[in-house]
Design an enzyme around this catalytic site. Structure first.
Site, mmCIF file in Angstrom:
data_model
loop_
_atom_site.group_PDB
_atom_site.id
_atom_site.type_symbol
_atom_site.label_atom_id
_atom_site.label_comp_id
_atom_site.label_asym_id
_atom_site.label_seq_id
_atom_site.Cartn_x
_atom_site.Cartn_y
_atom_site.Cartn_z
ATOM 1 N N ILE A 43 1.177 -1.254 -0.153
ATOM 2 C CA ILE A 43 -0.139 -0.298 -0.516
ATOM 3 C C ILE A 43 0.947 0.905 0.171
ATOM 4 O O ILE A 43 0.465 2.063 -0.022
ATOM 5 C CB ILE A 43 -0.865 0.264 1.290
ATOM 6 C CG1 ILE A 43 -2.128 1.260 1.040
ATOM 7 C CG2 ILE A 43 0.031 0.358 2.806
ATOM 8 C CD1 ILE A 43 -2.832 0.845 2.016
ATOM 9 N N LYS A 44 2.053 1.076 0.342
ATOM 10 C CA LYS A 44 2.781 2.141 0.057
ATOM 11 C C LYS A 44 3.029 2.762 -1.355
ATOM 12 O O LYS A 44 3.889 3.343 -0.969
ATOM 13 C CB LYS A 44 4.540 2.026 1.208
ATOM 14 C CG LYS A 44 4.030 1.301 3.057
ATOM 15 C CD LYS A 44 3.578 2.970 3.696
ATOM 16 C CE LYS A 44 3.279 2.262 5.345
ATOM 17 N NZ LYS A 44 3.597 3.224 6.007
ATOM 18 N N ASP A 45 3.029 2.394 -1.882
ATOM 19 C CA ASP A 45 3.316 2.646 -3.226
ATOM 20 C C ASP A 45 2.657 4.660 -3.411
ATOM 21 O O ASP A 45 2.613 5.004 -4.026
ATOM 22 C CB ASP A 45 2.684 1.975 -4.572
ATOM 23 C CG ASP A 45 3.736 0.864 -4.620
ATOM 24 O OD1 ASP A 45 4.554 0.848 -3.853
ATOM 25 O OD2 ASP A 45 3.782 -0.503 -5.660
#
Length: 452
Positions: A43-45
């Site tokens: 999700i950090k993208d």
């Protein structure tokens, strides 16, 4: 024709997948927002790209510059992908508790990785926070992203994660459950969802050893709450500026063991190969299940992919060394079946005697004992070959046809070692129990135990 101009255009629009087996004891519907479908497998993208775009817009980083960040691995991966496309260099500072796979992946996409000690205070000059800040001041045309205090972090989730969940559930979501680390995911997503429906409950999942839960409950930053923990990607020893605690309804803390065990269970029972925080997120939901009802629609955020943890939570030895894996042993197999005295045969008994015992008790393996000692064995497989070549063998004594003795092991020998000892030519293993009595485990016993 339709295609993406670069890898960054594939970020977001990740699937919402219903959980079925691992949540069978919950009264409600549970959906997982599986963000390992992002190109960097986490999700950090989303926030990595957003932080870089905002830094560019504000002129904080120039073409050809260097991105500096302290990361547990996933934010670094998102930034590294963006850097490849946009032409930046990357230096990432991480801690020695993070999995080796994370550092190796960052290096694979061209980043430089610096590893710092975990068990130091944030303000310590050797902490990964301090080292990242220092590098950003020493390297020309560099920018420290600072995901903890950079509000573009939560903005990314306000603009993407929240709207996606709202649209995918057609506004029917009643609860959001998310592990709490930098605060960006839970705060940004919650801000959007609360604007749409203030009644949606936001549950944050923390880890023991983090101070976030006590801070939420009391407003106090209590460093006595802080102690080392193994869980990765969430929990903090300070309160990042990305938090807006007013949009969070409840915190719950989970153990390192529970998160690891549940992550493995998700993989086995749902086919979702997720990271550590997914198991912890689900464990947090389990702990709050008494607040749920059949009409509720719960969304759990599953942050990243299990490939980041193959040397840790998906490694049996690593799990066993930390007491996280309930290892089945010889003793467990014996205790889990009907108690029965070990059947043996003597060297001077006949083959016919052995066959009669096997038929009466429906067994395939008989140890040969002489004067209380394990001296040989008889198996259906071995006898079958001998009877085919000589039918009169039935009248011969066991000692003329017996096979080698079954191996003897300790009563607490793990099943995986037993399975290595039981082969085509050796169908059983023996061990003495606490009373000094011999017990037997056969190939069938091992198969039955592993299938449970």
């Amino acid at each position: 024709m339709a295609w993406k101009k670069n890898i960054l255009e594939t970020i977001g629009n990740t699937p919402l997948i219903q959980l079925n087996k691992v949540t069978k004891n919950l009264p409600c519907t549970v959906l997982a927002k599986v963000d390992y479908f992002n190109p960097g497998n986490s999700i950090k993208d989303r926030m990595a790209l957003k932080m870089l775009e905002v830094a560019e817009q504000e002129g904080k980083i120039k073409p050809g510059g260097t991105i500096v960040e302290g990361t547990s691995g996933n934010t670094g991966m998102g930034l590294a992908l963006a850097a490849v496309v946009k032409g930046y260099k990357c230096i990432f500072v991480t801690t020695d508790k993070q999995s080796k796979e994370k550092a190796d992946i960052l290096k694979a996409v061209g980043a430089e990785v610096i590893v710092c000690p975990t068990n130091v205070m944030p303000e310590d000059p050797n902490s990964y926070y301090s080292v990242a800040k220092r590098l950003a001041t020493e390297i020309p045309n560099s920018f420290y992203m600072n995901q903890y205090d950079n509000l573009a972090n939560r903005l990314a989730h306000y603009e993407s994660t929240g709207p996606e969940i709202w649209e995918q559930t057609e506004g029917k979501i009643t609860h959001l459950v998310c592990t709490a680390g930098t605060g960006g995911t839970i705060t940004g997503t919650a801000q959007y969802l609360k604007e749409k429906n203030p009644d949606i409950k936001i549950w944050a999942v923390d880890v023991y050893g983090s101070l976030l839960t006590k801070y939420f409950n009391t407003g106090e930053v209590d460093m006595n709450e802080v102690h080392p923990y193994i869980s990765e990607g969430f929990g903090e020893d300070f309160v990042p500026k990305n938090y807006d605690m007013s949009v969070i309804d409840q915190f719950t803390q989970v153990t390192d063991k529970d998160g690891a065990v549940l992550a493995r269970k998700i993989a086995r029972e749902e086919g979702l190969f997720c990271g550590y925080s997914a198991g912890s997120c689900l464990q947090g939901l389990m702990q709050l299940k008494d607040s749920l009802k059949p009409t509720d629609l719960v969304v759990c955020i599953f942050h990243d992919h299990g490939s980041r943890y193959v040397g840790k939570i998906y490694n049996d030895q690593w799990m066993q060394e930390r007491g996280f894996l309930e290892v089945k042993t010889f003793r467990d197999i014996v205790n889990g079946r009907n108690s029965q005295k070990l059947l043996t045969i003597a060297p001077n008994d006949t083959v016919a005697d052995a066959i009669a015992l096997m038929e009466k008790f429906d067994i395939e393996n008989l140890p040969v004992f002489e004067d209380g000692n394990n001296t040989g064995s008889i198996s259906q497989q071995g006898l079958f070959g001998k009877l085919l070549s000589n039918a009169d063998i039935k009248n011969q004594q066991i000692k003329t046809v017996q096979e080698k003795a079954y191996p003897e092991v300790a009563i607490d020998t793990p099943i995986d070692r037993l399975s290595n000892l039981i082969t085509k030519d050796n169908g059983a293993v023996l061990a003495k129990d606490e009373a000094g009595m011999y017990q037997i485990v056969t190939k069938y016993d091992v198969i039955k135990s592993l299938s449970k």
